[in-house]
Design a protein around this motif. Structure first.
Motif: not given
Ligand SMILES: Cc1cc2nc3c(=O)[nH]c(=O)nc-3n(C[C@H](O)[C@H](O)[C@H](O)COP(=O)(O)O)c2cc1C
Length: 220
Positions: A18, A22, A52-54, A56, A113, A169-170, A172-173, A208, A210
């Motif tokens: 995962n 990402s 802010r970080k995902s 898990r 996930n 954590c967002w 979508g899967w 992070k 970007r």
């Protein structure tokens, strides 16, 4: 393996896959340094965004109801096209229901996930129909405003979670069909996003990454 991935420890292969996915090109992207914000009172909004970080990996401590409610309130205050507010938030705290959702909606091909199993709370973001004006305008423009709306509301929720010292954590899967079945949701309801919520299990030392401003900004 990208530097951003090696900094943290991972409980299972799915979680590692995962994070690798990402941060697939993390090695090529500028990393944003980790800064410890001990003094929350002086944390600026931009610093909150950097922090802010995902999340898990969760510990089993329960999340106080008032913290969850403040996160939901942040989502409720979000803007939306024609003020449609095309959302509902189903907060899953029951261990049995959470287990059923984790087994079914996050099983099989969605097992990357599987870490959701350990999250004390799942927030299911249910997308509903917008007001007719927003749907008509959206159809004419070829834009589905309700998707933008739930995205904004979801990020309001996520940022309040960060403010509350929670990890989120967002997701979508997952199998929308099996999730809707487990929750008994109607045919009109769409579920694009689930969010896992809880206290993080230790510090995440990942950086992070970007795209640099030069790639994504332009002033004319
Ligand atoms: C719409 C959306 C869907 C996502 N789906 C997943 C997911 O299914 N599983 C997961 O672990 N992370 C998911 N993420 C989290 C992203 O991987 C993460 O936000 C991105 O890699 C940036 O990392 P950061 O959140 O730590 O800054 C999703 C994020 C968004 C916005």
């Amino acid at each position: 393996m990208p530097r951003a991935v090696t900094g943290a420890s991972y409980n299972n292969l799915g979680q590692l896959v995962n994070v690798c996915l990402s941060t697939a090109y993390a090695g090529k992207l500028p990393a944003i340094p980790n800064i410890a914000y001990e003094d929350k009172e002086h944390m600026s909004f931009l610093e909150l965004l950097q922090k802010r970080k995902s999340c898990r990996s969760y510990c089993s401590d329960p999340v106080p109801r008032e913290k969850i409610e403040r996160c939901l309130e942040a989502a409720r205050l979000a803007p939306s096209a024609c003020n449609s507010q095309p959302w509902r938030f189903v907060v899953v705290e029951s261990p049995q229901l959470k287990q059923e959702i984790a087994d079914k909606a996050f099983g099989g091909v969605f097992a990357m996930n599987a870490f959701v199993r350990k999250a004390p709370v799942l927030i299911v973001v249910v997308r509903q129909r917008s007001r007719y004006a927003a749907m008509l305008g959206g159809a004419l423009r070829g834009v589905q405003y309700s998707l933008i709306d739930v995205g904004i509301a979801g990020e309001h929720l996520a940022l309040q979670a960060e403010e509350e010292g929670l990890g989120i954590c967002w997701l979508g899967w997952f199998s929308e069909r099996l999730l809707k079945k487990a929750l008994g949701l109607g045919r009109q309801d769409k579920v694009d996003i689930v969010m896992s919520l809880g206290y993080a299990d230790g510090q995440d030392s990942r950086l992070k990454t970007r795209k640099p401003p030069s790639e994504i900004w332009e002033f004319r």
